[in-house]
Design a protein around this motif. Structure first.
Motif, PDB file in Angstrom:
ATOM      1  N   GLY A  44       0.994  -1.157   0.071  1.00 14.78           N
ATOM      2  CA  GLY A  44       0.068   0.165  -0.012  1.00 14.78           C
ATOM      3  C   GLY A  44       0.651   1.369   0.038  1.00 14.78           C
ATOM      4  O   GLY A  44       2.052   1.164  -0.430  1.00 14.78           O
ATOM      5  N   ILE A  45       0.274   2.397   0.427  1.00 14.83           N
ATOM      6  CA  ILE A  45       0.872   3.614   0.435  1.00 14.83           C
ATOM      7  C   ILE A  45       1.278   3.883   1.835  1.00 14.83           C
ATOM      8  O   ILE A  45       0.423   3.845   2.623  1.00 14.83           O
ATOM      9  CB  ILE A  45      -0.096   5.059   0.216  1.00 14.83           C
ATOM     10  CG1 ILE A  45      -0.459   4.576  -1.611  1.00 14.83           C
ATOM     11  CG2 ILE A  45       0.824   6.138   0.105  1.00 14.83           C
ATOM     12  CD1 ILE A  45       0.579   4.596  -2.336  1.00 14.83           C
ATOM     13  N   VAL A  46       2.634   4.050   2.077  1.00 11.33           N
ATOM     14  CA  VAL A  46       3.017   4.352   3.381  1.00 11.33           C
ATOM     15  C   VAL A  46       3.542   5.729   3.693  1.00 11.33           C
ATOM     16  O   VAL A  46       4.135   6.358   2.825  1.00 11.33           O
ATOM     17  CB  VAL A  46       4.217   3.444   3.714  1.00 11.33           C
ATOM     18  CG1 VAL A  46       5.132   3.771   5.095  1.00 11.33           C
ATOM     19  CG2 VAL A  46       3.909   1.923   3.668  1.00 11.33           C
ATOM     20  N   LEU A  47       3.085   6.392   4.485  1.00 12.84           N
ATOM     21  CA  LEU A  47       3.342   7.722   4.761  1.00 12.84           C
ATOM     22  C   LEU A  47       4.153   8.055   6.121  1.00 12.84           C
ATOM     23  O   LEU A  47       3.946   7.503   7.143  1.00 12.84           O
ATOM     24  CB  LEU A  47       2.023   8.805   5.145  1.00 12.84           C
ATOM     25  CG  LEU A  47       2.427  10.246   5.141  1.00 12.84           C
ATOM     26  CD1 LEU A  47       2.863  10.714   4.093  1.00 12.84           C
ATOM     27  CD2 LEU A  47       0.991  10.904   5.577  1.00 12.84           C
ATOM     28  N   SER A  48       5.470   8.386   5.618  1.00 11.12           N
ATOM     29  CA  SER A  48       6.481   8.635   6.878  1.00 11.12           C
ATOM     30  C   SER A  48       6.466  10.217   7.261  1.00 11.12           C
ATOM     31  O   SER A  48       6.400  10.825   6.639  1.00 11.12           O
ATOM     32  CB  SER A  48       7.859   8.098   6.359  1.00 11.12           C
ATOM     33  OG  SER A  48       7.758   6.862   5.935  1.00 11.12           O
ATOM     34  N   ALA A  49       6.658  10.097   8.520  1.00 11.32           N
ATOM     35  CA  ALA A  49       6.524  11.687   8.894  1.00 11.32           C
ATOM     36  C   ALA A  49       7.471  11.589  10.282  1.00 11.32           C
ATOM     37  O   ALA A  49       7.617  10.753  11.068  1.00 11.32           O
ATOM     38  CB  ALA A  49       5.134  12.103   9.570  1.00 11.32           C
TER      39      ALA A  49
END
Length: 740
Positions: free
Chosen positions: A555-560
């Motif tokens: 899937g789409i992984v968002l890193s912050a």
């Protein structure tokens, strides 16, 4: 009418061409109403074949030829043979047919049907497992979305109400506006020489709704100086190898000569005393100070004078580590092992060319051309990129030496922002599997882009110096010794019942730490985007598409990530974050549930170095019995607390000694560094820390289980809100603990 032997051939042709998708039951009977598996005695056909029947016939359909089933004994014998040999050859089939009173074709059909049956059963089992994993990932994704939607804080408020405009569309609009501005500038410059303004076909196709500015209002802040879109991990055009040229035959003698000179310099640097290394103050972080003037007098050759704009940084450190010299040399000369052991320092590394593999079956004389990025675990400190040769040699006294030296002078390109003068280590074999290591780091670097809050740490030499390399090596050697232990210490919790399960859990935790460290720094492989808000810390985000990786959910992984200073000593912050009893004070996703430690593996002398398996008992039924894998590690130069939610079924496989490489992980966590040299607070020097901590908080969130989906602004807003709420909770908790 077909003769019986011809009918057998007809059936065989039909089975091999049209029955490949049919299965059979445990008796060996093909699951098809048209015919059954042939047995013993043949009977004659009662009617012609389908091709010979009269299509206009109105009478009852004649019965087809029937065959008897195999006997129980025949099935048992063939079942037993199948376990040892599912693909018998002609000779084996004939032998079986004689023993069982069957025709060779019957034996062949039975084994063919049995293989089809086993394949179908295996596929059904695999599909069941994949469906179960998919359901679990979907449930975890829903849990995160629910937690993000409910993540509120008195200090930072609820999530912003933002539309679902995709980042792809916003990126295109902003990029079009930027290109339009550039073309206008070029047109105005060209007009001075041409005498009239230049028109662009691009201008006529610009949509009227494109904004003129480059800032993008998110409701929670605006983008900073970077382009207004979320960058992608490993998607940057600025690659480490962008300016590395291919070696020519003429380069290789020069590299060998440079490596030999660098080895001589490293050995002298490691063994020299005053005046090259001047004893430091007892309050200083370094026990000795490098004398650059003496170095220039002692080593007038080398890789040339220091380029303008670069500063020198040199340090030396000695330690005893629990590993023999052979294994240490192998780690340093194998780029994969080297980047794994030093994953907190080495963000990326690659061997470009091997000029020599060594002699006598070891690394004595090995020569490798390499490239690497060195990092501090924060997006606020730029990485140091180096293109260098690594040379390994065994000296006459039995000690080993491994040296690096930059090859920038071989490239037809501007001087690098960082280059390595001879740096590396000397390794001396000791008794009982220990080694003495003398480490020398000597670089010339431009640190002007380092963020102000990290300047004291970087200027002190703690961030990239020899002390950090040696401290990391010592801690990792302790960890490796723990992973190779064959007995389970009595102090470890009983959920780990075998040495194999212990090793699998430590291997999974190693991947957890490495994945976190390689994704939290300011590597050129990362395209961070800054989300800035007035009066708060910058939050930087980037996206990654996870596909075909068994170690990560698809899937789409968002890193912050965000880094900030806090007026609390690093050890106090570390102890607070790693303690399961205080987790509910900062972990929004645990929803205040009771956190219990189910498994504990000590992997170092310091009690803070351990791997834990935590259970979150939440009142929310959708989050009940969630497991968290966590590793905490600390040394004199920094600490980490890294964790990830894990599936219960997958962890049971790991704890029983199964392969941990297929457990999906999305690590989040904290990197805790001192804000300057310890023990020097109050000295009045700008390069001196105050005794506080530099804390980096980093999350990885699966925002969509479909890799091709578009990332919405709302997802970024909620993740931004989540990380800021976490920061405020940590600040409030540790500050109250500091000042009760």
């Amino acid at each position: 009418m077909l003769q019986p032997s011809m009918f057998e051939n007809h059936i065989l042709d039909h089975m091999t061409t049209s029955s490949t998708h049919k299965t059979s039951d445990s008796t060996g009977r093909l699951l098809d109403d048209d015919f059954e598996t042939k047995s013993g005695t043949e009977t004659t056909m009662d009617a012609p074949s389908g091709d010979e029947q009269d299509p206009n016939a109105t009478g009852p359909r004649p019965k087809r030829k029937r065959y008897h089933r195999h006997t129980q004994r025949q099935i048992q014998e063939m079942e037993a043979f199948f376990k040892d040999c599912p693909h018998p050859d002609d000779k084996q089939r004939k032998e079986l047919s004689r023993e069982l009173g069957l025709e060779p074709l019957q034996v062949k059909f039975w084994f063919q049907n049995k293989r089809t049956q086993m394949k179908a059963q295996h596929e059904r089992h695999e599909n069941s497992i994949l469906k179960s994993e998919n359901d679990k990932l979907r449930a975890e994704n829903n849990r995160y979305k629910e937690a993000l939607a409910n993540a509120t804080c008195p200090n930072c408020g609820g999530p912003a109400a933002i539309g679902e405009m995709s980042f792809d569309e916003q990126h295109l609009r902003i990029e079009n506006a930027r290109l339009h501005e550039e073309i206008d500038k070029i047109s105005s410059i060209a007009a001075k020489y041409v005498g009239k303004p230049l028109t662009s076909s691009f201008s006529s196709h610009m949509p009227s709704h494109v904004p003129s500015g480059r800032s993008l209002d998110l409701g929670v802040g605006s983008f900073g100086t970077q382009p207004g879109f979320v960058g992608e991990m490993y998607g940057s055009s600025t690659d480490l190898l962008r300016s590395v040229s291919v070696l020519t035959e003429a380069d290789k003698p020069m590299i060998v000569e440079l490596a030999v000179a660098a080895m001589e310099e490293l050995i002298r640097m490691a063994e020299a005393g005053d005046p090259l290394w001047v004893p430091g103050d007892h309050n200083s972080i370094h026990q000795e100070i490098f004398n650059e003037d003496e170095y220039l007098r002692t080593f007038p050759r080398g890789i040339g004078p220091k380029p303008l704009g670069l500063k020198s940084e040199a340090s030396r450190e000695t330690a005893l580590v629990i590993m023999n010299h052979v294994n240490l040399v192998e780690i340093l000369m194998d780029v994969n092992q080297w980047s794994t052991v030093f994953c907190g320092i080495v963000s990326r590394a690659m061997t470009l060319d091997i000029l020599s593999t060594g002699v006598a079956g070891n690394y004595n004389g090995a020569l490798q051309v390499m490239t690497a990025e060195f990092q501090v675990p924060s997006p606020l400190v730029p990485t140091r990129e180096n293109y260098f040769v690594r040379y390994c040699k065994q000296n006459v006294d039995g000690t080993w030496a491994v040296v690096d030296v930059s090859l920038d002078n071989l490239r037809q390109s501007p001087v690098s922002r960082s280059r390595r003068r001879p740096s590396g280590c000397l390794i001396q074999e000791l008794q009982n599997g220990y080694s003495k290591v003398i480490w020398v780091e000597h670089v010339e670097v431009d640190d002007s882009a380092v963020h102000n809050i990290y300047r004291p740490l970087v200027n002190s030499g703690l961030a990239f110096g020899a002390k950090r390399w040696v401290a990391t090596l010592d801690r990792q050697c302790q960890r490796l010794a723990s992973s190779m232990a064959s007995n389970i210490p009595a102090g470890e919790l009983c959920v780990i019942t075998s040495a194999e399960g212990r090793k699998s859990m430590l291997k999974l935790a190693q991947r957890l730490v490495m994945s976190f460290c390689t994704g939290v720094g300011a590597s050129t492989a990362h395209a961070w985007t800054t989300l800035s808000a007035t009066g708060s810390d910058d939050v930087r985000v980037m996206t990654r598409k996870s596909m075909d990786d068994p170690g990560r959910p698809p899937g789409i992984v968002l890193s912050a990530a965000t880094s900030f200073w806090i007026p609390v000593p690093p050890k106090r912050v570390f102890d607070f974050l790693r303690d399961e009893n205080s987790r509910s004070e900062w972990d929004i996703l645990s929803n205040g549930g009771l956190v219990q430690e189910m498994a504990h593996i000590a992997n170092g002398r310091d009690p803070g170095n351990c791997v834990s398996l935590l259970r979150v008992n939440s009142a929310n039924s959708s989050q009940s019995n969630m497991l968290i894998l966590q590793e905490s590690c600390t040394d004199s130069t920094g600490s980490y607390v890294i964790y990830a939610p894990v599936d219960i079924v997958a962890m049971n496989v790991v704890l029983s000694g199964g392969d941990p490489d297929y457990v999906a992980l999305l690590p989040s966590g904290f990197a805790i560094l001192p804000d300057g040299p310890a023990g020097s607070a109050g000295g009045g020097n700008l390069d001196v820390g105050s005794g506080g901590s530099l804390l980096t908080v980093a999350f990885q969130i699966l925002v969509d289980s479909v890799p091709t989906a578009k990332l919405s602004l709302g997802s970024v807003a909620t993740v931004n809100n989540l990380i800021k709420c976490t920061v405020e909770r940590i600040r409030a908790a540790v500050t109250c603990e500091q000042n009760p």
